[in-house]
Design a protein around this motif. Structure first.
Motif, PDB file in Angstrom:
ATOM      1  N   ASP A  15       0.517  -1.516  -0.138  1.00  0.00           N
ATOM      2  CA  ASP A  15      -0.509   0.096   0.090  1.00  0.00           C
ATOM      3  C   ASP A  15       1.140   1.331  -0.114  1.00  0.00           C
ATOM      4  N   VAL A  16       1.415   1.301   0.461  1.00  0.00           N
ATOM      5  CA  VAL A  16       3.265   2.516   0.799  1.00  0.00           C
ATOM      6  C   VAL A  16       3.606   2.496  -0.301  1.00  0.00           C
ATOM      7  N   LEU A  17       4.338   1.044  -1.041  1.00  0.00           N
ATOM      8  CA  LEU A  17       4.067   1.782  -2.582  1.00  0.00           C
ATOM      9  C   LEU A  17       3.483   2.670  -3.740  1.00  0.00           C
ATOM     10  N   ASN A  18       1.816   1.937  -3.367  1.00  0.00           N
ATOM     11  CA  ASN A  18       1.177   2.782  -4.338  1.00  0.00           C
ATOM     12  C   ASN A  18       0.945   3.416  -3.964  1.00  0.00           C
ATOM     13  N   ASP A  19       0.948   3.990  -2.900  1.00  0.00           N
ATOM     14  CA  ASP A  19       0.556   5.646  -2.137  1.00  0.00           C
ATOM     15  C   ASP A  19       1.501   6.932  -3.369  1.00  0.00           C
ATOM     16  N   GLU A  20       0.777   7.767  -3.770  1.00  0.00           N
ATOM     17  CA  GLU A  20       1.468   8.603  -4.741  1.00  0.00           C
ATOM     18  C   GLU A  20       1.742   9.906  -3.654  1.00  0.00           C
ATOM     19  N   GLU A  21       1.809  10.221  -3.257  1.00  0.00           N
ATOM     20  CA  GLU A  21       1.555  10.936  -1.558  1.00  0.00           C
ATOM     21  C   GLU A  21       3.154  11.734  -0.821  1.00  0.00           C
ATOM     22  N   PHE A  22       3.643   9.903  -0.791  1.00  0.00           N
ATOM     23  CA  PHE A  22       5.052  10.366   1.100  1.00  0.00           C
ATOM     24  C   PHE A  22       5.866   9.636  -0.469  1.00  0.00           C
ATOM     25  N   TYR A  23       6.339   9.852  -1.571  1.00  0.00           N
ATOM     26  CA  TYR A  23       7.537   9.081  -1.951  1.00  0.00           C
ATOM     27  C   TYR A  23       8.888  10.664  -1.755  1.00  0.00           C
ATOM     28  N   ASP A  24      10.124   9.729  -1.638  1.00  0.00           N
ATOM     29  CA  ASP A  24      10.708  10.683  -2.210  1.00  0.00           C
ATOM     30  C   ASP A  24      11.536  10.836  -3.464  1.00  0.00           C
ATOM     31  N   HIS A  41      10.349   5.130  -2.110  1.00  0.00           N
ATOM     32  CA  HIS A  41      10.762   5.170  -0.670  1.00  0.00           C
ATOM     33  C   HIS A  41      12.553   4.592  -0.156  1.00  0.00           C
ATOM     34  N   VAL A  42      13.314   5.795  -0.678  1.00  0.00           N
ATOM     35  CA  VAL A  42      14.831   5.788  -0.018  1.00  0.00           C
ATOM     36  C   VAL A  42      15.323   4.330   0.746  1.00  0.00           C
ATOM     37  N   VAL A  43      14.139   4.855   1.980  1.00  0.00           N
ATOM     38  CA  VAL A  43      14.435   4.301   3.361  1.00  0.00           C
ATOM     39  C   VAL A  43      13.929   3.222   3.014  1.00  0.00           C
ATOM     40  N   ILE A  44      13.353   1.992   1.995  1.00  0.00           N
ATOM     41  CA  ILE A  44      13.198   0.702   2.042  1.00  0.00           C
ATOM     42  C   ILE A  44      13.996   0.444   1.084  1.00  0.00           C
ATOM     43  N   LEU A  45      14.214   0.951  -0.474  1.00  0.00           N
ATOM     44  CA  LEU A  45      15.180   0.159  -1.176  1.00  0.00           C
ATOM     45  C   LEU A  45      16.526   0.764  -1.102  1.00  0.00           C
ATOM     46  N   TYR A  46      16.808   1.186   0.382  1.00  0.00           N
ATOM     47  CA  TYR A  46      18.263   1.616   0.788  1.00  0.00           C
ATOM     48  C   TYR A  46      18.402   0.171   1.889  1.00  0.00           C
ATOM     49  N   TYR A  47      17.224  -0.391   2.915  1.00  0.00           N
ATOM     50  CA  TYR A  47      17.537  -1.271   3.013  1.00  0.00           C
ATOM     51  C   TYR A  47      16.741  -2.612   2.426  1.00  0.00           C
ATOM     52  N   ARG A  48      16.560  -2.969   1.534  1.00  0.00           N
ATOM     53  CA  ARG A  48      16.411  -4.019   0.751  1.00  0.00           C
ATOM     54  C   ARG A  48      17.354  -5.188  -0.137  1.00  0.00           C
ATOM     55  N   SER A  49      18.209  -3.123  -1.306  1.00  0.00           N
ATOM     56  CA  SER A  49      18.394  -3.721  -1.783  1.00  0.00           C
ATOM     57  C   SER A  49      20.164  -3.393  -1.879  1.00  0.00           C
ATOM     58  N   PRO A  50      20.924  -4.339  -1.565  1.00  0.00           N
ATOM     59  CA  PRO A  50      22.634  -4.273  -1.694  1.00  0.00           C
ATOM     60  C   PRO A  50      23.341  -3.145  -2.772  1.00  0.00           C
ATOM     61  N   TYR A  51      22.737  -2.811  -3.935  1.00  0.00           N
ATOM     62  CA  TYR A  51      23.166  -2.409  -5.048  1.00  0.00           C
ATOM     63  C   TYR A  51      22.783  -1.209  -5.025  1.00  0.00           C
ATOM     64  N   LEU A  52      21.335  -0.539  -4.775  1.00  0.00           N
ATOM     65  CA  LEU A  52      20.461  -0.188  -4.443  1.00  0.00           C
ATOM     66  C   LEU A  52      21.083   1.242  -2.884  1.00  0.00           C
ATOM     67  N   LYS A  53      21.470   0.525  -2.183  1.00  0.00           N
ATOM     68  CA  LYS A  53      22.643   0.912  -1.290  1.00  0.00           C
ATOM     69  C   LYS A  53      23.580   1.294  -0.915  1.00  0.00           C
TER      70      LYS A  53
END
Length: 159
Positions: A15-24, A41-53
């Motif tokens: 649901d957070v992924l589909n929310d168009e208001e709070f992305y960064d 969302h930076v924080v989710i990408l940062y902790y889920r993908s070492p490459y994106l981190k």
């Protein structure tokens, strides 16, 4: 007593992924003319993908409210949509994917260092290798035949 609330957590993160208001961050994937921009969302990408981190660590934005932007031209929009749902929700739906799609997802997961997903997809390919090898060979043979049929045989001299 331990209760498993992971399905609800997974759905909330989707649901957070589909929310168009709070992305960064925006992520541009694909190559012209098939380019799509995803919001995340930076924080989710940062902790889920070492490459994106690594990318996000080297390109830390100043606290000036500037929206972060990443380009991933080697991943198609359709494949990235599947990957993004995995990153957020922790699951992957492959029912409508053929062997070639799964190989593309595997390539994208490998590029993004999503080790858990890479291992899963590799196992899936090995377990179903006969069926999928047949599918890939059929696709390959069709492509070869299509190429051969497009050749102009007028200039070929037989000896």
């Amino acid at each position: 007593m331990v209760e498993n609330f992971l399905p609800k957590l997974s759905q909330n993160l989707l649901d957070v992924l589909n929310d168009e208001e709070f992305y960064d961050i925006t992520i541009e994937v694909g190559k012209d003319p098939y380019v799509k921009i995803f919001r995340a969302h930076v924080v989710i990408l940062y902790y889920r993908s070492p490459y994106l981190k690594r990318i996000l660590s080297t390109n830390k934005k100043e606290n000036d409210k500037t929206l972060a932007h990443i380009k991933l031209p080697n991943i198609s929009p359709e494949i990235f949509q599947i990957i993004l749902r995995y990153i957020y929700g922790g699951n992957v739906s492959l029912e409508e994917c053929d062997a070639l799609d799964i190989i593309k997802i595997l390539g994208a997961a490998s590029e993004l260092s999503l080790h858990e997903l890479v291992t899963y997809l590799q196992s899936l390919l090995v377990e179903n290798k006969t069926k999928w090898i047949e599918e890939i060979l059929i696709l390959y043979i069709k492509q070869v035949l299509k190429t051969i049929l497009s050749w102009n045989f007028k200039n070929i001299v037989l000896i």
